[in-house]
Design a protein around this motif. Structure first.
Motif, short mmCIF file in Angstrom:
data_model
loop_
_atom_site.label_atom_id
_atom_site.label_comp_id
_atom_site.label_asym_id
_atom_site.label_seq_id
_atom_site.Cartn_x
_atom_site.Cartn_y
_atom_site.Cartn_z
N SER A 232 0.83 -1.21 0.00
CA SER A 232 0.00 0.00 0.00
C SER A 232 0.86 1.26 0.00
N ARG A 233 1.97 1.24 0.75
CA ARG A 233 2.87 2.40 0.74
C ARG A 233 3.55 2.54 -0.61
N THR A 234 3.89 1.39 -1.22
CA THR A 234 4.52 1.43 -2.54
C THR A 234 3.57 2.02 -3.57
N ASN A 235 2.26 1.77 -3.43
CA ASN A 235 1.28 2.35 -4.36
C ASN A 235 1.27 3.86 -4.30
N PHE A 236 1.48 4.43 -3.11
CA PHE A 236 1.56 5.89 -2.99
C PHE A 236 2.74 6.43 -3.80
N VAL A 237 3.89 5.73 -3.72
CA VAL A 237 5.07 6.16 -4.47
C VAL A 237 4.82 6.06 -5.98
N PHE B 220 4.97 11.03 1.95
CA PHE B 220 4.86 10.84 3.41
C PHE B 220 3.70 11.66 3.99
N ASP B 221 3.47 12.84 3.41
CA ASP B 221 2.37 13.68 3.89
C ASP B 221 1.02 13.02 3.58
N CYS B 222 0.89 12.44 2.40
CA CYS B 222 -0.37 11.77 2.02
C CYS B 222 -0.61 10.52 2.87
N ILE B 223 0.45 9.74 3.13
CA ILE B 223 0.29 8.52 3.93
C ILE B 223 -0.15 8.87 5.35
N SER B 224 0.45 9.93 5.93
CA SER B 224 0.10 10.30 7.30
C SER B 224 -1.32 10.84 7.42
N LYS B 225 -1.86 11.40 6.33
CA LYS B 225 -3.21 11.97 6.36
C LYS B 225 -4.28 11.03 5.81
N ASP B 226 -3.86 9.92 5.24
CA ASP B 226 -4.82 8.98 4.67
C ASP B 226 -5.54 8.20 5.78
N ILE C 262 16.04 9.50 -3.94
CA ILE C 262 15.42 10.43 -2.98
C ILE C 262 15.81 11.87 -3.29
N VAL C 263 17.09 12.11 -3.62
CA VAL C 263 17.54 13.48 -3.91
C VAL C 263 16.86 14.01 -5.17
N ASN C 264 16.75 13.18 -6.19
CA ASN C 264 16.13 13.63 -7.45
C ASN C 264 14.63 13.83 -7.31
N GLU C 265 13.98 13.13 -6.37
CA GLU C 265 12.52 13.25 -6.18
C GLU C 265 12.21 13.72 -4.76
N TRP C 266 12.96 14.70 -4.29
CA TRP C 266 12.85 15.14 -2.89
C TRP C 266 11.43 15.60 -2.56
N SER C 267 10.92 16.54 -3.32
CA SER C 267 9.57 17.07 -3.05
C SER C 267 8.51 16.00 -3.23
N GLY C 268 8.73 15.07 -4.18
CA GLY C 268 7.77 14.00 -4.38
C GLY C 268 7.65 13.09 -3.17
N PHE C 269 8.77 12.75 -2.55
CA PHE C 269 8.72 11.88 -1.37
C PHE C 269 8.15 12.61 -0.16
N THR D 169 2.03 6.27 -7.52
CA THR D 169 1.04 7.28 -7.95
C THR D 169 1.62 8.68 -7.96
N ILE D 170 2.36 9.05 -6.91
CA ILE D 170 2.82 10.44 -6.76
C ILE D 170 4.17 10.66 -7.44
N VAL D 171 5.13 9.77 -7.19
CA VAL D 171 6.48 9.96 -7.73
C VAL D 171 6.60 9.34 -9.11
N GLY D 172 5.96 8.18 -9.31
CA GLY D 172 6.06 7.48 -10.59
C GLY D 172 7.35 6.70 -10.73
N LYS D 173 8.08 6.54 -9.65
CA LYS D 173 9.35 5.81 -9.68
C LYS D 173 9.53 5.13 -8.33
N ARG D 174 9.77 3.84 -8.34
CA ARG D 174 9.94 3.10 -7.09
C ARG D 174 11.34 3.29 -6.52
N ILE D 175 11.42 3.30 -5.21
CA ILE D 175 12.70 3.42 -4.54
C ILE D 175 13.41 2.06 -4.57
#
Length: 641
Positions: free
Chosen positions: A306-311, A348-354, A337-344, A313-319
């Motif tokens: 479920s956490r991977t699905n957030f990545v 985390f903000d969406c997961i904490s509020k979901d 992480i550095v290249n997608e800093w704002s995306g991550f 959807t939002i980042v479009g690239k898996r860690i």
């Protein structure tokens, strides 16, 4: 022995006295026949008022009218010799060693999941032991067994604890390891003495003799030296301490040297770079905490779909997944992480509020969100990301161009210069300002009046450490230049320009083997100029051709050189976890056989050859036909006419 009594209630002096008295009465024996008492020194036994011995003496004195010849001095009271020995051994506490060992062992044994994983981990490595041993204060021999097992499994424990994000930093400290070895050896001697004192028909004079012998055999001496190897030069070397010495007689290198005195040992170049990065990224607490949090982010997503699905959807690239035995996995995680800093941060903000997120997911998301918003985390991420850009490229070169030593050395020097160019004020300010844009400027505290200067010191410390490690670990690589003589990819080039400097390097490295250097040069020139040998894939193919065509006697010096290069021993500093083999075994552990494991290993090793075969049109058809024709199957894989 008359009777063995178990006290199930309290163990006061009165309880012990009544137990002894009742036991004697049951067997029609008088208290006056007692000639001696052995105790463990406990207050319940030797107490002045209510101790068992005091009550026993009082009872005998109250009934001594029946035996006027009995005197108090006739009762011989002695402290148990084995217990005295155990008390003496406790003087050697060395708490700085025991606390680390006990804490690590308790973490592994007291948690069900880590305990199962650790035992499975040892099984995968085919370790000699299957588990660690608990330490118990009331079991005198458990201390030695716990220490000995911990020492024997120290490499496996280090890998496992690092994988669990609970590194045991002392395992990389040479001074602490020396203390551990000393304690293991001394406690083992004390355990042997303890066992020798036990059993039947042991006279006290023999026990005292055993103690004297043990003291004479144990090298209790104190040295003041900066070199740990000096510990082994005085008196009789301690067995496990000598195992740390590079000149130990039972080591693999020593045994190979006995058979082949001219054998050359070299450390894998790619693994040297791994050690450089590993040491450079753990030079202080800030760096260690940073990488623990970094790998924690990767584990956070890979433990939940479920956490991977957030990545996705939002980042479009898996860690990337974190692999302990592959240092490159850390750099890949960091680059992502550095290249997608704002995306991550948004993830985390969406997961904490979901509202559908579990409490565990919410807590983890809040923690990682705070890390990404911390200036120190952002600054270290940018610093190491800049360094890893160069080291990743160097790592790929060292893995794929190991025979071209001159090329590897040139790339090592280029990498050193590129990292060294980063060591200046403008580069620091550039990274510092980038970290400010990602987060906020660091707040000055009471103890840190100038935060920018503190981060500058940290920046220079990281750069200087990696530069020093690069310079130190690769300083002896020049002796391997002669490997280029067997680089089949350069045979065509060597046919025009013979590498004289490389040949001279071989002469200086092996003067006693290649004494006829002119003959070797002529033989190599013949091989280099032959078109037949210019399209080979590996020097092993060259050796097979020489053997098949019976050229060993015609080209003896060249054959000797190629065999030597193929048999150079390469070490990786006791790294015993092979991730590729681990993946193969985990894939089908319940049904895998040794034959299948061997076949899968060959497929994994020969990936380049498999990729070439795949280009053949009939490759898959040939494999299917071969498989289907081996034996009758439960289904028809081929149509028979």
């Amino acid at each position: 022995m008359l009777k063995l009594i178990s006290l199930k209630g309290t163990t006061k002096g009165e309880d012990i006295f009544h137990a002894v008295e009742n036991s004697l009465c049951e067997n029609n024996l008088d208290l006056e026949i007692i000639s001696g008492i052995s105790t463990d020194g406990a207050p319940a036994m030797v107490g002045k008022e209510k101790g068992a011995i005091k009550l026993l003496i009082d009872k005998i004195e109250s009934t001594r009218k029946t035996n006027n010849f009995w005197k108090r001095d006739d009762l011989f009271i002695i402290h148990c010799l084995i217990h005295q020995q155990n008390l003496c051994s406790q003087v050697l506490s060395m708490n700085h060693v025991m606390q680390v060992v006990i804490k690590t062992v308790n973490y592994i044994r007291s948690h069900a999941l880590p305990h199962r994983q650790f035992k499975e981990f040892l099984n995968e490595l085919d370790s000699e032991y299957g588990d660690v041993v608990y330490f118990s204060h009331v079991r005198w021999l458990s201390r030695g067994k716990c220490l000995k097992r911990f020492y024997e499994l120290r490499h496996e424990i280090d890998l496992f604890m690092n994988d669990k994000q609970k590194p045991v930093l002392e395992l990389s400290n040479d001074e602490w390891l020396l203390d551990l070895c000393f304690l293991v050896d001394i406690v083992e001697k004390l355990n042997q003495l303890n066992i020798s004192l036990q059993g039947k028909d042991n006279l006290i004079i023999d026990s005292l003799t055993d103690m004297v012998v043990m003291l004479l055999e144990t090298p209790f001496r104190r040295w003041h030296s900066d070199n740990k190897n000096d510990l082994l030069k005085v008196g009789k070397p301690i067995p496990i301490l000598s195992a740390l010495a590079p000149d130990k007689k039972l080591s693999l290198q020593a045994r190979v040297k006995e058979v082949a005195p001219n054998a050359l040992f070299t450390h894998c170049l790619a693994h040297r770079l791994n050690l450089i990065l590993q040491h450079g990224c753990s030079i202080n607490a800030k760096c260690r905490i940073f990488f623990a949090n970094l790998t924690g982010i990767a584990a956070y997503f890979h433990n939940s779909t479920s956490r991977t699905n957030f990545v996705d959807t939002i980042v479009g690239k898996r860690i990337p997944q974190f692999v302990q035995t592959r240092w490159s996995s850390r750099s890949k995680i960091l680059h992502t992480i550095v290249n997608e800093w704002s995306g991550f941060i948004n993830v985390f903000d969406c997961i904490s509020k979901d509202p559908k997120s579990s409490s565990e997911s919410i807590c983890g998301a809040i923690g990682h969100f705070k890390n990404l918003k911390t200036f120190e985390f952002a600054f270290l991420a940018l610093v190491f990301n800049d360094i890893f850009i160069y080291t990743d490229n160097l790592f790929n070169i060292l893995q794929n161009k190991s025979f071209d030593v001159e090329f590897c050395l040139r790339k090592i020097n280029i990498t050193y210069d590129l990292i060294n160019k980063k060591r200046n004020e403008p580069e620091f300010l550039k990274l510092f300002n980038q970290a400010v844009t990602l987060t906020k400027p660091p707040k000055a505290t009471r103890n840190e009046s100038n935060n920018q200067s503190n981060f500058k010191i940290l920046f220079y410390e990281i750069i200087d450490n990696i530069l020093m490690q690069l310079n130190t670990r690769f300083q002896d690589t020049n002796k391997l230049l002669f490997l280029q003589l067997a680089d089949v990819t350069k045979f065509k080039e060597y046919s025009c320009t013979f590498p004289v400097n490389v040949l001279n390097n071989l002469k200086s490295t092996y003067p006693n083997i290649f004494y006829n250097i002119n003959t070797l040069k002529v033989e190599l020139e013949v091989l280099y100029s032959d078109v037949k040998y210019q399209n080979l894939l590996h020097i092993y193919d060259m050796v097979k051709i020489i053997e098949q065509d019976a050229l060993k006697d015609i080209l003896p010096e060249a054959y000797k050189l190629f065999i030597l290069i193929l048999t150079i021993t390469t070490s990786v500093s006791n790294e015993r976890s092979f991730s590729c083999l681990k993946r193969i075994k985990t894939c089908s552990r319940n049904s895998i056989s040794q034959v299948r494991l061997s076949s899968l290993s060959i497929l994994s090793i020969e990936k380049s050859l498999i990729n070439q075969l795949k280009k053949t049109e009939s490759f898959y058809d040939d494999i299917i036909n071969m498989y289907s024709s081996q034996k009758d199957r439960s289904i028809n894989l081929t149509y028979k006419t």
